[in-house]
Enzyme design. Sequence first.
Site, short mmCIF file in Angstrom:
data_model
loop_
_atom_site.label_atom_id
_atom_site.label_comp_id
_atom_site.label_asym_id
_atom_site.label_seq_id
_atom_site.Cartn_x
_atom_site.Cartn_y
_atom_site.Cartn_z
CE LYS A 93 42.45 29.46 44.49
NZ LYS A 93 43.18 30.23 43.47
CB SER B 292 42.20 33.92 44.38
OG SER B 292 42.72 32.98 43.48
CB SER C 91 45.62 33.20 42.20
OG SER C 91 44.72 34.26 42.12
#
Length: 480
Positions: free
Chosen positions: A82, A157, A181
């Site tokens: 990420k 996310s 997330s």
Amino acid sequence: MAVLDDTQLTIAASRALLQKGELSVRELVSIFLERIKEKDQELGAYLEVFEEHLWEEAEAQDKMIREGNTIKPLWGVPIAVKDNILIAGERANAGSRMLENYTASYDATVIRKLRNAGALFLGRTNMDEFAMGSSTEHSAFKKTKNPHDITRVPGGSSGGSAVAVAAGMAMAALGSDTGGSIRQPAAFCGAVGLKPTYGAVSRSGLIAMASSLDQIGPLARSVEDAELLFSFMQGEDPKDATSRSGIIAERKDIRIGVPEEYFSWKEKGREEGLEKDVAACVRRAITLLNENGYLTKTIHLPNTEYVLPCYYVLMPAEVSANLARFDGVRYGLHERAGTLLEEYERTRERGFGREVKRRILLGSFVLSSGFYEAYYGHALKVRRAIKRDFQHAFEEVDVIISPTVPAPAFRFGEKEDPVAMYLGDIFTVPANLAGIPALSMPCGAVERDGKQLPVGVQLMAPWFGEDRLFAVGKRLEELL
Ligand code: GLN
């Protein structure tokens, strides 16, 4: 190249092939790079692929294998990262214009640990700006699409990481989870995702969102793979004072709690609630566990209705403090203006997107003098009450089971109203507020507009009870 169904290839399986010499690290890497070339134009999971370094590292590992060195546990495992986790020498933008030109000067502790175990890093994945969101629509850079229906969001996310894993573009990925997330995009895309106990994994090198809630965790193809990655990621780290190593006593006869408040969830005065076929999918998993030796019983988490109001006060408060450092002077974007104050203002105006600004404003408001006690102070007390709910529940049961999200993946643009988006966090946020570990894994699918969309089931355990999640999760994988 060895013929294999690479979408089924897990870390454990590839290690066996590497060991027998039936597969090389180069071949393994090329499988994923090919897949990325084939699919990522459409899906948009990656912001950047580290192709050059990958080949060099793959060569080096193959050489060591040929020379008869013992294979490290994660050799050849290509992991997507990420965009808010630092890798020395690589960009890290946290999905934001504010950090568009920022290059990390050191490795996050998790990166260092995984690298030491032999892992390879494939690239940076797309995310909601500074991890704020549930759809990856708030990325400043691009849209990431759900591989099961490209008109739908992948969740967020950590949307890019979930898509990379679900579409076979990475063997595993790293995400961060402040209110769901990792778990929510894992559920929307059909992957396994773990949010560890608060403190189990070092946050050093994670671009902070809300520090008392943030945790880094793995997304993987199987519970076993998530377990393996977690075993290398976890542990106390002098660079994160909240990190520690912990374990809890193992239990033989695991009792599973079914929280009544989750299964009857319907938001007052709104249309949002737990969707029937999603509930049915999760109920089926509960029945399977029950028929196979697990005691299942109804439990109560009475403060569930205060979870979202509590989170959406505490989280923005921490966000407003953490994001104060992006002033155009120390990091990233810098806008010139007449005075220093104007420079701050212009930089923050241009650098942050709408959702980030909304949360900074909310957070500054709840922390402002005169309102602090009424909002922030009060929410801290509610957080303690929510934590107590879990303490009580874990006196009766060893694991709690629930849906991960009340509904399957939604369409792009469907949740323009921010509150509608926030409501989807109802089942994931409690674990962050309480600090307990939670795992999401696929448990079936529901049909929407002629497409089969994955449904996730969530398992929660007491503090440092990750092993329990893996034990029940692996058993459930066999039963489903
Ligand atoms: N969807 C939640 C939010 O918008 C959770 C985000 C996260 O876990 N980073 O805050």
